[in-house]
Design an enzyme around this catalytic site. Structure first.
Site, short mmCIF file in Angstrom:
data_model
loop_
_atom_site.label_atom_id
_atom_site.label_comp_id
_atom_site.label_asym_id
_atom_site.label_seq_id
_atom_site.Cartn_x
_atom_site.Cartn_y
_atom_site.Cartn_z
N LEU A 199 60.54 47.54 47.12
CA LEU A 199 59.57 46.43 47.18
C LEU A 199 58.15 46.98 47.01
N GLY A 200 57.18 46.07 46.83
CA GLY A 200 55.77 46.49 46.76
C GLY A 200 55.16 46.42 45.37
N SER A 210 52.12 42.49 36.06
CA SER A 210 51.70 42.90 34.72
C SER A 210 52.27 44.26 34.38
N ILE A 223 41.72 52.77 35.14
CA ILE A 223 42.81 53.75 35.20
C ILE A 223 42.39 55.07 34.57
N GLU A 252 40.01 56.86 37.01
CA GLU A 252 40.64 57.31 38.26
C GLU A 252 41.62 58.46 37.97
N VAL A 262 40.90 55.16 18.28
CA VAL A 262 42.03 56.05 18.01
C VAL A 262 42.79 55.45 16.84
N ALA A 296 45.51 54.01 28.45
CA ALA A 296 45.08 53.12 29.55
C ALA A 296 44.09 52.11 28.99
N LEU A 351 43.95 42.54 40.31
CA LEU A 351 43.70 43.35 41.50
C LEU A 351 44.66 42.96 42.62
N HIS A 368 22.63 53.54 62.31
CA HIS A 368 22.01 54.72 61.70
C HIS A 368 22.66 55.98 62.26
P1 FAD Z 1 53.00 43.46 40.61
O1 FAD Z 1 52.49 44.36 41.65
O2 FAD Z 1 52.99 43.95 39.20
O3 FAD Z 1 54.47 43.09 41.05
C1 FAD Z 1 55.30 42.30 40.28
C2 FAD Z 1 56.74 42.65 40.60
O4 FAD Z 1 57.57 41.70 39.98
C3 FAD Z 1 57.16 44.01 40.07
O5 FAD Z 1 57.68 44.81 41.11
C4 FAD Z 1 58.24 43.68 39.03
O6 FAD Z 1 59.29 44.63 39.05
C5 FAD Z 1 58.73 42.34 39.52
N1 FAD Z 1 59.27 41.48 38.46
C6 FAD Z 1 58.70 41.18 37.27
N2 FAD Z 1 59.46 40.30 36.60
C7 FAD Z 1 60.55 40.06 37.37
C8 FAD Z 1 61.69 39.24 37.24
N3 FAD Z 1 61.86 38.44 36.18
N4 FAD Z 1 62.62 39.25 38.22
C9 FAD Z 1 62.46 40.04 39.33
N5 FAD Z 1 61.39 40.81 39.51
C10 FAD Z 1 60.45 40.82 38.56
N6 FAD Z 1 44.60 47.09 42.24
C11 FAD Z 1 43.76 47.18 43.29
O7 FAD Z 1 43.32 46.15 43.82
N7 FAD Z 1 43.36 48.39 43.77
C12 FAD Z 1 43.77 49.55 43.22
O8 FAD Z 1 43.40 50.62 43.69
C13 FAD Z 1 44.65 49.50 42.12
N8 FAD Z 1 45.09 50.62 41.54
C14 FAD Z 1 45.95 50.54 40.48
C15 FAD Z 1 46.36 51.72 39.87
C16 FAD Z 1 47.22 51.69 38.80
C17 FAD Z 1 47.67 52.97 38.17
C18 FAD Z 1 47.70 50.43 38.34
C19 FAD Z 1 48.67 50.37 37.19
C20 FAD Z 1 47.28 49.26 38.91
C21 FAD Z 1 46.39 49.30 39.99
N9 FAD Z 1 45.93 48.14 40.61
C22 FAD Z 1 45.05 48.22 41.65
C23 FAD Z 1 46.35 46.81 40.16
C24 FAD Z 1 47.45 46.26 41.09
O9 FAD Z 1 48.53 47.16 41.09
C25 FAD Z 1 47.88 44.90 40.63
O10 FAD Z 1 46.76 44.04 40.50
C26 FAD Z 1 48.86 44.28 41.61
O11 FAD Z 1 49.98 45.10 41.77
C27 FAD Z 1 49.30 42.90 41.14
O12 FAD Z 1 50.19 42.36 42.04
P2 FAD Z 1 51.28 41.29 41.59
O13 FAD Z 1 52.02 40.95 42.84
O14 FAD Z 1 50.66 40.22 40.81
O15 FAD Z 1 52.24 42.07 40.59
P1 NAI Z 2 40.71 48.32 31.83
O1 NAI Z 2 40.67 46.97 31.28
O2 NAI Z 2 40.05 48.63 33.11
O3 NAI Z 2 40.14 49.36 30.78
C1 NAI Z 2 40.67 49.49 29.51
C2 NAI Z 2 39.63 50.16 28.64
O4 NAI Z 2 40.24 50.48 27.41
C3 NAI Z 2 38.44 49.28 28.34
O5 NAI Z 2 37.27 50.01 28.55
C4 NAI Z 2 38.64 48.90 26.89
O6 NAI Z 2 37.43 48.67 26.21
C5 NAI Z 2 39.33 50.13 26.37
N1 NAI Z 2 40.13 49.95 25.18
C6 NAI Z 2 40.90 48.89 24.84
N2 NAI Z 2 41.52 49.12 23.68
C7 NAI Z 2 41.16 50.36 23.28
C8 NAI Z 2 41.49 51.18 22.18
N3 NAI Z 2 42.34 50.77 21.24
N4 NAI Z 2 40.92 52.41 22.09
C9 NAI Z 2 40.06 52.85 23.06
N5 NAI Z 2 39.71 52.10 24.12
C10 NAI Z 2 40.27 50.89 24.23
O7 NAI Z 2 42.28 48.68 31.87
P2 NAI Z 2 43.06 49.85 32.57
O8 NAI Z 2 42.18 50.98 32.91
O9 NAI Z 2 44.24 50.08 31.72
O10 NAI Z 2 43.54 49.18 33.92
C11 NAI Z 2 44.28 47.97 33.87
C12 NAI Z 2 43.99 47.14 35.07
O11 NAI Z 2 44.61 47.68 36.22
C13 NAI Z 2 42.52 47.07 35.43
O12 NAI Z 2 41.87 46.09 34.66
C14 NAI Z 2 42.56 46.71 36.86
O13 NAI Z 2 42.67 45.33 36.97
C15 NAI Z 2 43.84 47.37 37.35
N6 NAI Z 2 43.50 48.60 38.07
C16 NAI Z 2 42.69 48.50 39.16
C17 NAI Z 2 42.32 49.62 39.85
C18 NAI Z 2 41.40 49.48 40.99
O14 NAI Z 2 41.21 48.36 41.46
N7 NAI Z 2 40.83 50.56 41.51
C19 NAI Z 2 42.81 50.95 39.48
C20 NAI Z 2 43.62 50.93 38.29
C21 NAI Z 2 43.96 49.79 37.64
#
Ligand code: FAD
Ligand code: NAI
Length: 466
Positions: A40-41, A144, A185, A188, A238, A271, A321, A445
């Site tokens: 889960l999660g 997503s 991404i 980070e 790219v 990313a 998020l 402070h």
């Molecule tokens: P998800 O967390 O994507 O969960 C959806 C779940 O649904 C998944 O487990 C999937 O397996 C399941 N699912 C999908 N389709 C089906 C189906 N048909 N049947 C059964 N199960 C299904 N956000 C932050 O706020 N802070 C962060 O620091 C942060 N860091 C991130 C770092 C990375 C590398 C990535 C990729 C994302 C990060 N995010 C961060 C974004 C965050 O992970 C997402 O915004 C969040 O997980 C979204 O929650 P959700 O519940 O909408 O979907």
């Molecule tokens: P992002 O949307 O943050 O960044 C993608 C970057 O790729 C943008 O700057 C965009 O202009 C660029 N880009 C798009 N197409 C391109 C191409 N063809 N060539 C070069 N650059 C290109 O997306 P990212 O980093 O993949 O993260 C996805 C999402 O995951 C974030 O939008 C965020 O919502 C979530 N996330 C949140 C975190 C947090 O809250 N700390 C950490 C990691 C992910």
């Protein structure tokens, strides 16, 4: 109720779905949550927020010790070395602890976890693992997944062209990592591997990194990351990635066209954003059509256009998020239960967990200006006593308020503790605070948060320490 197996069935157990399921059960509704992953999660706990933060923390510790930066504090360390398998194992332990914690919470709250992939049969029934399950309300919280880059094939197992999931599990520190996409991404996970010894090149299509953030923040961030050793190539596209043996060749050229170049890399991290998960749900069977961006549209209560079907989290419009998904999870459960669940989408903080951290809430200067006259107060961390004491002075706090009313419209922070500091700004905005309210609130402070007070005083035109 007698006609359905459940009052509420949630599809997806990410921060949106698992929170919705727990809240629904707390409100006395018979609830199940379908999840196709083994744990889960969702993305956040398994391959997103949590493992990335665990590695950011561990790699920061390594860099502190390994780079000699502690020597200025009189802490001399020699012979530091990296045990990457141990670092990765510790990250996995954090993940399994937290995902297991959700399974515990499901049991405690009597949420049934249905393992398998759900697809709609009609608006009140889904098929899971060969069985039909019915519910009065179905919440789509499927999250997503990575946006692919056409022509660039991700293979996390091979570990050469990877997405964020692969970049959380590299077998060794790459000599050179090329990150495609200068977003959250890229910065980070690029930080993680740079701290562990990789040279990191970020290729960004737009003319600046971190799209959507305040312009001052984007400029400051680029300056800081370059100082840390990132090679950032903006306005660059790219055109292809070729893999030969254990190396990749990334072909790039100016976004506007022109002479290209090749960059050799050990690892290429793609990313470039994430896309909503709607494939395989059989949405057409219930007449639900995603919008042009592939998202499921809802009203303010998170109801879709199909009666009894709701949607939350990354699969609907808005920032992708975890905390936004969680708040929507609580709200949708409350709305289903007949209460009033609300999420204020104007006040969703966003944090990039690099060093320094980058955090924002509300409107950017550019967005606020487009709406009317504004006032701005800015305070550099260089003038904050705690940041000075810690020799950690990169960044600033910037507060934007409405010219007439002084109501705070947006706050943007670059500072080591920005992610924690932004909560105060979000709360102030939620309460409709003016910058004067923040300026006249007593802040302890010496803390980094005093920079928030000083920035608010700067909006008033009278900071003390600047
Ligand atoms: P998800 O967390 O994507 O969960 C959806 C779940 O649904 C998944 O487990 C999937 O397996 C399941 N699912 C999908 N389709 C089906 C189906 N048909 N049947 C059964 N199960 C299904 N956000 C932050 O706020 N802070 C962060 O620091 C942060 N860091 C991130 C770092 C990375 C590398 C990535 C990729 C994302 C990060 N995010 C961060 C974004 C965050 O992970 C997402 O915004 C969040 O997980 C979204 O929650 P959700 O519940 O909408 O979907
Ligand atoms: P992002 O949307 O943050 O960044 C993608 C970057 O790729 C943008 O700057 C965009 O202009 C660029 N880009 C798009 N197409 C391109 C191409 N063809 N060539 C070069 N650059 C290109 O997306 P990212 O980093 O993949 O993260 C996805 C999402 O995951 C974030 O939008 C965020 O919502 C979530 N996330 C949140 C975190 C947090 O809250 N700390 C950490 C990691 C992910």
């Amino acid at each position: 109720m007698a006609d359905f197996d459940y009052d509420v069935l949630v599809i997806g157990a990410g921060p949106g779905g698992y929170v919705a399921a727990i809240r629904a059960a707390q409100l006395g509704l018979k609830t199940a949550c379908v999840e196709s992953r083994e744990t889960l999660g969702g993305t956040c706990l398994n391959v997103g927020c949590i493992p990335s933060k665990a590695l950011l923390h561990a790699s920061e510790k390594f860099e502190e010790v390994n780079s000699g930066m502690l020597a200025k504090f009189g802490v001399k360390v020699s012979g530091a070395s990296l045990d990457l398998p141990v670092m990765l194992k510790e990250k996995d332990k954090v993940v399994s602890g937290l995902t297991g914690g959700i399974a515990f919470l499901f049991k405690k709250n009597k949420v049934d976890w249905l393992k398998g992939h759900a697809s709609f049969k009609d608006a009140h029934s889904v098929e899971v693992a060969g069985k039909t399950v019915t519910a009065k309300n179905i919440v789509i919280a499927t999250g997503s997944s990575v946006t692919p880059l056409p022509g660039v094939e991700i293979d996390n197992a091979k570990g050469i062209i990877v997405d964020s999931t692969g970049a959380l599990d590299l077998a060794k520190v790459p000599g050179h990592m090329v990150v495609i996409g200068g977003g959250v991404i890229g910065l980070e996970l690029g930080s993680v591997w740079r701290r562990l010894g990789a040279k990191v090149t970020v290729v960004e299509y737009l003319d600046q990194i971190l799209p959507g953030m305040d312009d001052d923040v984007r400029k400051e961030a680029a300056k800081i990351f370059k100082k840390q050793g990132f090679d950032i190539k903006t306005s660059t596209k790219v055109t292809g990635v070729a893999v030969k043996g254990k190396k990749a060749t990334v072909s790039v050229e100016p976004a506007s066209g022109g002479a290209g170049e090749s960059i050799e890399a050990d690892v290429v991290l793609v990313a470039i954003g994430r896309k909503p998960n709607t494939d395989g749900l059989a949405l057409d069977t219930i007449g639900l059509v995603p919008n042009a961006r592939g998202q499921i549209e809802t009203d303010h209560e998170f109801a879709t256009s199909v009666s009894g079907v709701w949607a939350i989290g990354d699969v609907i419009p808005g920032p992708m998020l975890a905390h936004k998904a969680e708040d929507e999870g609580i709200a949708v459960a409350e709305n289903i239960a007949g209460l009033t669940g609300i999420v204020n989408h104007d006040v969703i903080p966003a944090v990039v967990y690099t060093h320094p951290e980058i955090a924002s809430v509300g409107l950017t200067e550019e967005q606020a200006k487009a709406k009317g006259a504004i006032k701005i107060g800015k305070f550099p961390m260089m003038a904050n006593s705690r940041a000075k004491a810690n020799d950690d002075t990169d960044g600033f706090v910037k507060i934007i308020s409405e010219a007439d009313t002084d109501r705070v419209l947006g706050v943007h922070i670059v500072a080591s503790l920005a992610g924690t500091m932004i909560a105060q700004a979000a709360q102030a905005m939620e309460f409709g605070a003016s910058s004067e309210d923040i300026a006249y609130t007593c802040h302890a402070h010496p803390t980094h948060s005093e920079a928030m007070k000083e920035a608010a005083m700067a909006v008033q035109g009278k900071p003390i320490h600047m």
